[in-house]
Design a protein around this motif. Structure first.
Motif, PDB file in Angstrom:
ATOM      1  N   VAL A  33      -3.498  -3.011  -4.102  1.00 10.15           N
ATOM      2  CA  VAL A  33      -4.418  -1.880  -4.104  1.00 10.15           C
ATOM      3  C   VAL A  33      -6.322  -1.854  -3.807  1.00 10.15           C
ATOM      4  O   VAL A  33      -6.879  -1.370  -3.246  1.00 10.15           O
ATOM      5  CB  VAL A  33      -4.022  -1.432  -5.326  1.00 10.15           C
ATOM      6  CG1 VAL A  33      -5.413   0.416  -5.312  1.00 10.15           C
ATOM      7  CG2 VAL A  33      -2.847  -0.078  -5.391  1.00 10.15           C
ATOM      8  N   LEU A  37      -8.084  -1.376  -0.676  1.00 11.84           N
ATOM      9  CA  LEU A  37      -9.552  -0.709  -1.018  1.00 11.84           C
ATOM     10  C   LEU A  37     -10.730  -0.762   0.010  1.00 11.84           C
ATOM     11  O   LEU A  37     -11.349  -0.295   0.535  1.00 11.84           O
ATOM     12  CB  LEU A  37     -10.004  -0.600  -2.537  1.00 11.84           C
ATOM     13  CG  LEU A  37      -9.534   0.625  -3.275  1.00 11.84           C
ATOM     14  CD1 LEU A  37      -9.705   0.605  -4.935  1.00 11.84           C
ATOM     15  CD2 LEU A  37      -9.684   1.764  -2.951  1.00 11.84           C
ATOM     16  N   TYR A 154      -0.562   1.264   0.498  1.00 11.42           N
ATOM     17  CA  TYR A 154      -1.528   0.058   1.034  1.00 11.42           C
ATOM     18  C   TYR A 154      -2.588   1.289   2.306  1.00 11.42           C
ATOM     19  O   TYR A 154      -3.079   0.812   2.003  1.00 11.42           O
ATOM     20  CB  TYR A 154      -1.663  -1.164   1.090  1.00 11.42           C
ATOM     21  CG  TYR A 154      -0.709  -1.583   2.095  1.00 11.42           C
ATOM     22  CD1 TYR A 154      -1.975  -2.223   3.551  1.00 11.42           C
ATOM     23  CD2 TYR A 154       0.629  -1.590   2.338  1.00 11.42           C
ATOM     24  CE1 TYR A 154      -2.127  -1.912   4.961  1.00 11.42           C
ATOM     25  CE2 TYR A 154       0.999  -2.617   3.778  1.00 11.42           C
ATOM     26  CZ  TYR A 154      -0.326  -2.522   4.947  1.00 11.42           C
ATOM     27  OH  TYR A 154       0.072  -2.784   5.810  1.00 11.42           O
ATOM     28  N   THR A 157      -4.196   3.933   0.708  1.00  7.23           N
ATOM     29  CA  THR A 157      -5.081   2.756  -0.382  1.00  7.23           C
ATOM     30  C   THR A 157      -6.458   2.776   0.775  1.00  7.23           C
ATOM     31  O   THR A 157      -7.905   3.529   0.322  1.00  7.23           O
ATOM     32  CB  THR A 157      -4.864   1.900  -1.209  1.00  7.23           C
ATOM     33  OG1 THR A 157      -3.216   2.096  -2.162  1.00  7.23           O
ATOM     34  CG2 THR A 157      -6.280   1.513  -1.696  1.00  7.23           C
TER      35      THR A 157
END
Length: 414
Positions: A33, A37, A154, A157
Motif C-alpha cells: 500500500v 501510494l 494497489y 491506492t
C-alpha cells in the motif's frame, strides 16, 4: 501458445517448516500500500505547481510540458529493463531500490537548476517503471488465489495517492512556507516511509534464501521460453494499455482547458477534473475484482472502451452542460481500464517471471504510446483552432482499444 513452467523447489521436511521472521502478511500488505501510494503522487503533485516552476526558471510552455512528459517517456524506456533486474537481485530488493530512487528523484527535481529539474524527472520515470513492472509479478507470487483482488487494491491506492497529492500540493506550499520546492520535496518523505515499510520484505527474502531446498525427483521439464514480444496476445494487451493510457494522459493535460475554452469558469473546470480523478478510484477497485471472477474478460474490456467513447462523445457534444456526467463516465472508464490492464498482466501469465516479462513489454509500449497523447492533442488543437478534431481522434482510438481488449480478454496465457 507456448507456456513456460518453472521447476518448483520442494522444501526438505527437516528444514522446510522454518518460518521467516518477517513473513507476517500485514507487513506485506502495508508495504504494498505504501509503495503504491508513491507511484502516482509525485507526478500528480506537479500539476498545480507548473506555473510557478515555469516562472522560477523562465521556461517556455513547451519546456514546462516536458516536466510531465519526461517521466512518462522514461516509464516506457525503463520498463523492459526490470525483468533482468528482478532475476538478478530479486523482486524485494528491486522494489526497495526503486522506491528509494523515486525519493531521490523527487529531491533532485527541486534543486535550483533546470538540469536537475529534468534529471529528477528522468529518475522518477525510471523508478516508477520498475515499480509498475515489479508489482504485478510480486502480487501474483504472494497472493496466487487473490491476485486480481490485490491488483485492485494497489491500483486503487495508486489513484488515491495521486488524488491526495493533487489536493495537498498548494496547502503544503502554504504550510511549509518554502514555495513549490518545499511542497514537491515533501513527497520524498512518503518514499522514505515506504522504503522503511518495505525493508522487512527484503530481510524475509534474505532469510528464505538461506533455507536449504531439494528438488522433487518428478520435476516438470521446462519448455523453451517464448518472448512476449513475439506473442499476438501480448501485443493486444500492450495495445489496450497503451491506448487507454493515451486517453488518460491526453485528458489529464487538456480536459480543464477544453472546458474553459467552451466557457466554463476555470475554477469549476478544475473541480470537474478533480472529481473525474476521484471517480477513477471506484473503477480501479471494482473492475479487477470482476476480472478475477471471470475466465474471459472480453465483456469488461468492451465496457471500458465503450465508457471511454461515451465520455469523450459527451465532452464533444455538450462540453459544459454535460461536463459532470462526462467526468463521471470517464472516471469510471479510466480507472477501470488501468485496473483491467494490470489484471491482464496477472491473469494472462502463469509464472512470476512471465508476469514480469509481460509487464515490461506492455508498460514499455503503453507509456511510449501514452506520451504522444498530450503532444498530439495540443498539436491538433493548434492546427485546427478547436478541440473537436482531438476528441474525434480519441473516439476512434476508443474503438481500437475495444478491438485490442477483445483479443486481450481471451482465456489464454502468454
Amino acid at each position: 501458445m507456448s507456456v513456460t513452467r518453472a521447476v518448483q523447489p520442494v522444501l526438505d521436511p527437516k528444514v522446510g517448516t522454518r518460518t521467516a521472521k518477517f513473513a507476517h502478511p500485514a507487513l506485506l500488505l502495508a508495504g504494498i500500500v505504501l509503495v503504491a501510494l508513491n507511484m502516482r503522487a509525485c507526478l500528480a503533485a506537479v500539476s498545480p505547481m507548473v506555473a510557478e516552476i515555469q516562472h522560477t526558471f523562465g521556461l517556455s510552455a513547451a519546456a514546462s510540458g516536458l516536466i510531465t512528459t519526461v517521466p512518462v517517456l522514461f516509464q516506457g524506456v525503463g520498463a523492459p529493463l526490470t525483468p533482468r533486474l528482478t532475476r538478478r537481485f530479486g523482486t524485494e530488493r528491486v522494489v526497495l531500490g526503486a522506491v528509494l530512487a523515486l525519493g531521490a528523484g523527487v529531491l533532485l527535481r527541486v534543486l535550483p537548476s533546470v538540469a536537475t529539474l529534468y534529471l529528477g524527472c528522468v529518475v522518477i520515470g525510471v523508478a516508477i517503471a520498475v515499480l509498475n513492472v515489479s508489482m504485478p509479478g510480486l502480487v501474483k507470487r504472494e497472493f496466487p488465489h487473490r491476485a486480481a483482488m490485490m491488483t485492485g487494491v494497489y491500483s486503487t491506492t495508486m489513484l488515491v495517492g495521486a488524488t491526495m497529492a493533487a489536493a495537498l500540493s498548494v496547502p503544503l506550499e502554504h504550510a511549509l512556507g518554502g514555495g513549490w520546492q518545499a511542497s514537491l520535496g515533501a513527497w520524498s518523505v512518503l518514499a522514505l516511509v515506504a522504503g522503511l515499510a518495505w525493508l522487512p520484505q527484503v530481510l524475509k527474502a534474505r532469510q528464505e534464501a538461506t533455507v536449504p531446498v531439494r528438488v522433487a525427483p518428478a520435476a516438470v521439464p521446462q519448455r523453451p521460453a517464448v518472448s512476449p514480444w513475439k506473442s499476438p496476445l501480448a501485443w493486444q494487451i500492450s495495445a489496450f494499455m497503451g491506448i487507454s493510457s493515451l486517453l488518460v494522459y491526453t485528458l489529464v493535460a487538456w480536459m480543464p482547458t477544453i472546458l474553459a475554452d467552451h466557457g466554463m469558469p476555470r475554477g469549476e473546470a478544475g473541480l470537474v477534473f478533480a472529481f473525474s480523478n476521484l471517480v477513477q478510484v471506484v473503477g480501479a477497485f471494482l473492475v479487477p475484482l470482476a476480472a478475477g471472477r471471470m475466465t474471459r474478460q472480453r465483456g469488461l474490456a468492451l465496457a471500458m472502451a465503450g465508457l471511454n467513447a461515451a465520455g469523450i462523445a459527451w465532452l464533444l457534444l455538450a462540453p459544459v452542460s454535460g461536463a459532470w456526467a462526462s467526468a463521471t463516465v470517464l472516471g469510471l472508464a479510466q480507472g477501470g481500464s488501468l485496473g483491467l490492464g494490470l489484471a491482464f498482466i496477472v491473469l494472462r501469465t502463469d509464472s512470476v517471471l512471465g508476469a514480469a516479462r509481460l509487464g515490461g513489454m506492455s508498460q514499455a509500449v503503453g507509456y511510449l504510446v501514452a506520451a504522444a497523447g498530450p503532444v498530439g492533442g495540443g498539436a491538433l488543437h493548434q492546427l485546427t483552432g478547436g478541440w473537436d478534431a482531438t476528441l474525434v481522434v480519441m473516439l476512434a482510438l476508443s474503438a481500437v482499444a475495444a478491438v485490442a481488449g477483445w483479443g486481450a480478454g481471451r482465456d489464454r496465457t502468454v
